[in-house]
Motif scaffolding. Structure first.
Motif, PDB file in Angstrom:
ATOM      1  N   VAL A  89      45.947  40.380  23.378  1.00  0.00           N
ATOM      2  CA  VAL A  89      44.686  40.798  23.727  1.00  0.00           C
ATOM      3  C   VAL A  89      44.731  41.314  25.075  1.00  0.00           C
ATOM      4  N   LYS A  90      44.479  42.873  25.314  1.00  0.00           N
ATOM      5  CA  LYS A  90      44.547  43.254  26.829  1.00  0.00           C
ATOM      6  C   LYS A  90      43.126  43.319  27.337  1.00  0.00           C
ATOM      7  N   THR A  91      42.819  42.985  28.801  1.00  0.00           N
ATOM      8  CA  THR A  91      41.795  43.112  29.520  1.00  0.00           C
ATOM      9  C   THR A  91      42.181  43.813  30.845  1.00  0.00           C
ATOM     10  N   THR A  92      40.843  44.547  31.498  1.00  0.00           N
ATOM     11  CA  THR A  92      40.940  44.785  32.643  1.00  0.00           C
ATOM     12  C   THR A  92      39.910  44.249  33.672  1.00  0.00           C
ATOM     13  N   GLY A  93      40.158  44.507  34.601  1.00  0.00           N
ATOM     14  CA  GLY A  93      39.010  43.991  35.950  1.00  0.00           C
ATOM     15  C   GLY A  93      39.328  42.534  36.347  1.00  0.00           C
ATOM     16  N   GLY A  94      38.807  42.231  37.529  1.00  0.00           N
ATOM     17  CA  GLY A  94      39.175  41.116  37.947  1.00  0.00           C
ATOM     18  C   GLY A  94      37.597  40.353  38.070  1.00  0.00           C
ATOM     19  N   PHE A  95      37.741  38.930  38.622  1.00  0.00           N
ATOM     20  CA  PHE A  95      36.482  38.063  38.493  1.00  0.00           C
ATOM     21  C   PHE A  95      35.599  39.111  39.054  1.00  0.00           C
ATOM     22  N   GLY A  96      34.348  38.949  38.450  1.00  0.00           N
ATOM     23  CA  GLY A  96      33.145  39.695  38.979  1.00  0.00           C
ATOM     24  C   GLY A  96      32.954  41.112  38.462  1.00  0.00           C
ATOM     25  N   GLU A  97      34.095  41.719  37.975  1.00  0.00           N
ATOM     26  CA  GLU A  97      33.946  42.963  37.233  1.00  0.00           C
ATOM     27  C   GLU A  97      33.844  43.143  36.034  1.00  0.00           C
ATOM     28  N   ALA A  98      32.852  44.044  35.208  1.00  0.00           N
ATOM     29  CA  ALA A  98      32.865  43.930  33.982  1.00  0.00           C
ATOM     30  C   ALA A  98      34.225  44.303  33.335  1.00  0.00           C
ATOM     31  N   PRO A  99      34.635  43.578  32.500  1.00  0.00           N
ATOM     32  CA  PRO A  99      36.065  43.713  31.948  1.00  0.00           C
ATOM     33  C   PRO A  99      35.947  44.724  30.601  1.00  0.00           C
ATOM     34  N   VAL A 100      37.077  45.303  30.445  1.00  0.00           N
ATOM     35  CA  VAL A 100      37.383  46.049  29.326  1.00  0.00           C
ATOM     36  C   VAL A 100      38.154  45.348  28.370  1.00  0.00           C
ATOM     37  N   ILE A 101      38.014  45.220  27.085  1.00  0.00           N
ATOM     38  CA  ILE A 101      38.740  44.267  26.351  1.00  0.00           C
ATOM     39  C   ILE A 101      39.128  45.210  25.179  1.00  0.00           C
ATOM     40  N   THR A 102      40.749  45.000  25.066  1.00  0.00           N
ATOM     41  CA  THR A 102      41.484  45.937  23.930  1.00  0.00           C
ATOM     42  C   THR A 102      41.902  45.030  22.994  1.00  0.00           C
ATOM     43  N   ILE A 103      41.643  44.974  21.791  1.00  0.00           N
ATOM     44  CA  ILE A 103      42.077  44.231  20.667  1.00  0.00           C
ATOM     45  C   ILE A 103      43.234  44.861  19.920  1.00  0.00           C
TER      46      ILE A 103
END
Length: 189
Positions: free
Chosen positions: A62-76
Motif C-alpha cells: 500500500v503506497k502513501t504520500t505526504g508527511g505528518f500533518g499533510e493530507a495523505p494520498v493512499i494507493t491500494i
C-alpha cells in the motif's frame, strides 16, 4: 456527528457469513443435484467474489504520500488480495509515551475502501481532528487495537479486515470491506 463517528464509531457488526445449504426432503435420497434456485445463488455468489491474486498484500504494498500533518494520498495495489489480519505500520515515528487503553487521543485520518480504492472520508479535508478514548469501544475494533502504542506525532497505516471494521457493512461501507486508514496522532493523552 462527523462522518468518522458514523463510520468508525459504531459498534462492530458480526462478520458476515454466507452459507448456502440445500435441504432434501429426507425421504428421497436419489436426487443429489442442487435445485435451479440453489444453482443460481451459487453462481451469483461466485460472481460477486473477486478473483484471488494468489497472495495477501502487506503494508509495503500500500503506497502513501505526504508527511505528518499533510493530507495523505493512499494507493491500494491491484496485484494482491486484502489482508485477513489487522496490519499496522508506522510511516512517521513520533515521540513520547505510547498510547494505552483508556487514554484520550486526537487523530487525523483518511479512509480508503479496498474494493473500489476510493476515499470515503478524511478529517484532513474538514480540518477537524477526531477525539476518542482508546479501547473504550467508541470506534471500530481495528482502531482500538491498531492504535495501541501510537506516539504523539506518529503517522500510522492501518489495514483493517472486515471482522475488525464493519463486517456486514453500514455507514456507506460495503459488506466485507477492508478499510485502509492513514492516521496522524495529533495528541496522545
Amino acid at each position: 456527528m462527523t462522518t468518522l463517528a458514523r463510520i468508525i464509531g459504531s459498534t462492530v457488526l458480526a462478520a458476515a457469513t454466507v452459507a448456502l445449504t440445500a435441504c432434501g426432503s429426507g425421504g428421497d435420497k436419489s436426487s443429489s443435484s442442487p435445485s435451479p434456485t440453489t444453482s443460481r445463488a451459487l453462481n451469483q455468489t461466485a460472481a460477486a467474489m473477486p478473483a484471488s491474486h494468489g497472495r495477501e498484500c502487506t503494508a509495503d504494498d500500500v503506497k502513501t504520500t505526504g508527511g505528518f500533518g499533510e493530507a495523505p494520498v493512499i494507493t491500494i495495489p491491484e496485484d494482491c488480495d486484502p489482508p485477513k489480519q489487522l496490519i499496522t505500520k508506522d510511516l512517521v515515528v513520533g515521540s513520547g509515551e505510547g498510547a494505552a487503553a483508556g487514554q484520550k487521543l486526537t487523530m487525523n485520518y483518511t479512509l480508503v475502501t479496498w474494493s473500489d480504492h476510493k476515499k470515503l472520508d478524511s478529517s484532513f479535508d474538514r480540518g477537524e481532528p477526531f477525539p476518542l478514548t482508546l479501547g473504550s469501544g467508541q470506534v471500530i475494533p481495528g482502531w482500538d487495537q491498531g492504535l495501541i502504542g501510537v506516539q504523539q506525532g506518529t503517522r500510522r497505516l492501518l489495514i483493517i479486515p472486515p471482522n475488525l471494521g464493519y463486517g456486514q457493512g453500514g455507514n456507506g461501507i460495503k459488506p466485507n470491506e477492508t478499510l485502509v486508514f492513514v492516521t496522524d496522532a495529533v495528541k496522545v493523552g
